[in-house]
Enzyme design. Sequence first.
Site, PDB file in Angstrom:
ATOM      1  N   THR C  40       0.835  -1.205   0.000  1.00 48.49           N
ATOM      2  CA  THR C  40       0.000   0.000   0.000  1.00 48.49           C
ATOM      3  C   THR C  40       0.870   1.256   0.000  1.00 48.49           C
ATOM      4  OG1 THR C  40      -1.716  -1.171   1.200  1.00 48.49           O
ATOM      5  CG2 THR C  40      -1.800   1.237   1.277  1.00 48.49           C
ATOM      6  N   HIS C  43       2.055   1.910  -3.425  1.00 50.48           N
ATOM      7  CA  HIS C  43       0.972   2.538  -4.202  1.00 50.48           C
ATOM      8  C   HIS C  43       0.898   4.037  -3.913  1.00 50.48           C
ATOM      9  CE1 HIS C  43      -1.205  -0.651  -6.312  1.00 50.48           C
ATOM     10  NE2 HIS C  43      -0.979  -1.456  -5.284  1.00 50.48           N
TER      11      HIS C  43
END
Lengths: 342, 342, 342, 342
Positions: C40, C43
């Site tokens: 994450t 990202h």
Amino acid sequence: MKALIKEKPTRGAKFTDLPVPRIGDHDLLVKVHAAAICGTDIHIYQWSEFASTRVKLPFLFGHEFSAKVVEVGKNVTHFQKGDRVAAETHIPCGHCYQCTTGLQHVCKDMKIIGVHTAGAFADYAVLPAVCAWKLDPAISYEIGATMEPFGIGVHALSKTKPAGKKVIVFGCGPIGIYAQMVAKMSGAEYVIGVDISPERLDLARKMGTDIVLNAKEVNVVEEVSKVSKGLGMDIVVELTGNKGIVNDASKTLRRGGDIVLVGLFSGSVEWDLVNNVIYKEANVYGVTGRIMWDTWWTAQSILLSRKIDVTPVITHYFDLKDFDKALQLAESATTGKIVFKM
Amino acid sequence: MKALIKEKPTRGAKFTDLPVPRIGDHDLLVKVHAAAICGTDIHIYQWSEFASTRVKLPFLFGHEFSAKVVEVGKNVTHFQKGDRVAAETHIPCGHCYQCTTGLQHVCKDMKIIGVHTAGAFADYAVLPAVCAWKLDPAISYEIGATMEPFGIGVHALSKTKPAGKKVIVFGCGPIGIYAQMVAKMSGAEYVIGVDISPERLDLARKMGTDIVLNAKEVNVVEEVSKVSKGLGMDIVVELTGNKGIVNDASKTLRRGGDIVLVGLFSGSVEWDLVNNVIYKEANVYGVTGRIMWDTWWTAQSILLSRKIDVTPVITHYFDLKDFDKALQLAESATTGKIVFKM
Amino acid sequence: MKALIKEKPTRGAKFTDLPVPRIGDHDLLVKVHAAAICGTDIHIYQWSEFASTRVKLPFLFGHEFSAKVVEVGKNVTHFQKGDRVAAETHIPCGHCYQCTTGLQHVCKDMKIIGVHTAGAFADYAVLPAVCAWKLDPAISYEIGATMEPFGIGVHALSKTKPAGKKVIVFGCGPIGIYAQMVAKMSGAEYVIGVDISPERLDLARKMGTDIVLNAKEVNVVEEVSKVSKGLGMDIVVELTGNKGIVNDASKTLRRGGDIVLVGLFSGSVEWDLVNNVIYKEANVYGVTGRIMWDTWWTAQSILLSRKIDVTPVITHYFDLKDFDKALQLAESATTGKIVFKM
Amino acid sequence: MKALIKEKPTRGAKFTDLPVPRIGDHDLLVKVHAAAICGTDIHIYQWSEFASTRVKLPFLFGHEFSAKVVEVGKNVTHFQKGDRVAAETHIPCGHCYQCTTGLQHVCKDMKIIGVHTAGAFADYAVLPAVCAWKLDPAISYEIGATMEPFGIGVHALSKTKPAGKKVIVFGCGPIGIYAQMVAKMSGAEYVIGVDISPERLDLARKMGTDIVLNAKEVNVVEEVSKVSKGLGMDIVVELTGNKGIVNDASKTLRRGGDIVLVGLFSGSVEWDLVNNVIYKEANVYGVTGRIMWDTWWTAQSILLSRKIDVTPVITHYFDLKDFDKALQLAESATTGKIVFKM
């Protein structure tokens, strides 16, 4: 407020006046609307060994109840004045291994309302917010007060998969009948109820149990063998608490079946484990209380579905002042649930 | 004997005469009494790709059937002339990992009656003894012929615990309706059936489904959210085989719920697994056939309990010679089960 | 305090000064000691669609961390200054159906630390007390910071019973390797790890994986068939998030086996459900996060047992100011876990 | 052929000559290569009540064995001369409810080799094909002869999920040690073995058990509480058959844990079910024999994985003619497995 208390270490109870209790920061003060009599209450009334080793006098008892919130502790969220609630009686500590793995109902440091903390046979009661279940509007206070014992029946059967299975329940007291109703609505091929009280057997039959057996009149093991054509029961639920019947109960089980133990025996049970559990490769599940809150959600869904109607399981209503009559009736072991309305 | 065969690689079938088949040492020769039409039979009739890649012509098809034993192979024990039987259509090899660990129904080298071996749309059929189930005297040949598809519904729901749960079944063909009936008798809080055929939705409602939704007329995802007050379904059963609906079907599921996949899609399915399975932590169960013989025992118990009556799910009966009418009706996807009586 | 924030909607991040955050009544203020980089975070650094649709700028990110408590919110019990803690990143609402039935990790209104609330790539962080796990004294801050991703591996395998079973894990990133280690210590007959990075395959082998397969070099389906003598895998764990491999992954599964889906795909997956799930009667389990707190207890027990040593799975340590180097290394998909020490 | 038989209803046995047995159509004639001594054999040797109520004299006993096929019954498929096999000792009827639902090992009409049919302490034995397991080439006859008792340990633990859990096994006889080894290789946080024989406790420690407790020297309940920091055991396995320890064994269990009962008690057990099962909500699993053939597949996988080496659990080898020495050593309850080589 009016309250029913245990004052002396002898049989009996006392209807008296008490100040309305004060609540802690995590509690709710509730106006009790209905409270049902549990086996524990009978023990307290009788002052049995079970009661005298657990309860400190004087003591306000009663724990199966529904109520309306009248005051909210300052750290409580999600509840407000006017909420209708039913009470979970197991107070979990919230921090032990059990409480942090979904097993709050067998919390290592569990307290029980009406046993370890003041109960609800009174106008008002203290309910820890962690034990409050919001009553659906479609569920009355009377039924709400019985969701706690009804939940035991739901929880007991949830250990098994009754659909298409043969189920026998030993004991046709209120929880026994709840268990029979849950087994039947869960698709049991047939449900057998066993008891020695003709009144309770009648009630079981009225509530839908397929076959009722009076253990005083028939040999249950032989009868079950006949009914099941020698196959035996898939699921045995023990709810009598009578330690003399455990061997017979497990003899009715087929090899590879499930036994659910719920009834509380007084003292150790002599059980032929080799023939009744090991060689049969039986699964035996101890059951106490209700899973928080899984059982309550399921119990609510069942009630809302109207697949079963538990109203007639309440056979008697009383005013709290008529407690002697109510508790003596309860100890006769011939009735359904008995409820005080307040 | 009279028989319905697939002769040519084009749409259609042929009603003809064949010699009574000869059986092997482990087989039964049976006089067929009733045989139901399955989706597979429609594929064979239509000569779809599914059929043409599996079936070698000429071929006697049909596999959901009940019959009476007229001859017993010399190595067969436990069956005798005159026994009434229903057919399990999955022929397990008996020796692979699956067959030796209770998973015969997904045998690695499985053959299927009416697909890989000659079927039962005929006066007589060969039934491997390992696939024969003795019909209880209380179960008619007509119902016996539908125990195979009924068993799929029983097996599908057996992956879950429907008591007190919200169940939705996509597809109201015969197996969809069976699944709905099993869910309901297993104590579902309510059962929702979805289809696009008004006739099938009517049949579902008639058989007891609580809520029926026509996917052409309503937005099923929104409707389910409304009905469940935003909670979502606990159990989703997919029986349409329509790959366009898998995402919507799984959108109706609550987080932590169960999806049972039974319907056969043609080709790959585009599925938003992240949102519909992973983030939801859904459990997805593939289901095919029936567990041997666990599902049959349960199916029999359900039928004997009379908790549900599957008779009206058979909406049409035909003589075998009227096969064109019967199969064309079946492919309309508007009926319940269609049965040939022989 | 020093902090790593996402300021602009473009690739990159910024190392800057922020005020020490203020906590709410139910929170802990903690001094962060170690914080690991998660997918994450990559990202967010890359500002992918996944990030831009979830995160509001400016934003302090990072969520896999361990820390010491320096201030305690006034309604918090059971934590005190000086406690060493690891962070559960899923913030449950505590009141929905999921939260009240043991499924807090898939709470219907869940928030995630470092996605929906400020994260921990900083000297100090706000940790809701409901998300704090007390670190055992025998577990270092570095290992503590990886208990969150390690827990995913523990949780993934907990859906299955690996003892004596053949397990394949697709993906040899940190969580893939954790899953392989957990499978092996849980008694798997053998564990196969699949990836395309030689470095990661080397790390998997070093950590004890029995067989590693480079999907660029071998045909995984054929290789698995050979290794398992045609039996197929009992358990398949998907941790690549590569939607192109789902069919191959499920082809390696034996009939009746278990698939665990953990890796996050971008968009829908084309899956041949009929052949890979339905006919196989596969059980497919979506997995996200960690069960609160069951997974944490188990993860702790595993670490304390010293049956496996996860220390070498952390292949790189960085100072927070060297974030560019660290995050670019992380996105190369060739390393084990990368940890910031603070 | 040479054979060890029980001739007279008194202590002892006789080494004698018998004709090679003749086989039925569904049997194998096998040349026995190794046969282990089981508790049942000791009972027969001692002519205990257990033996005298089950066995008809004269009788050839012994049932844990491996062998080579020398003749194949005419209805037997899938076995041929020269096959190396191990024996499952439970002979299922194949047709009862249990046998048709994956529970052959608790068949309603089960017979046991070496108890109800002639055994294998001889040069040759009759093995029903339905009870023959093909030995993998990597498994020796000696180990093959112990797969039956090893399988009990595998089956016992298969009722639970030991990974990351605390396991205690009461009894360090061969099956107790097998259970401890299986628990450990299945990822138990730690395994505690309890016995009163220093030799057996030494063997348990040597085989990898983390903690051994001599019940004569320490208070097991207190010791377990100390070791587990008051948490208690997650899994308790009872393998002593000593009915005096059941309450203590279950006192070591945490609330919500699993108890597996395997050891055979003589007579009924006095068990405080309320405190040790019901209030704890314990799951109690009776275990007997091995699941056919699930347990055998798992046992084979474990042996082939070389995760554990069961060779040293065989502490003594004897010639059949030295039976007195072997059986007297076995009844001392101080050894591992004792094997006759033939």
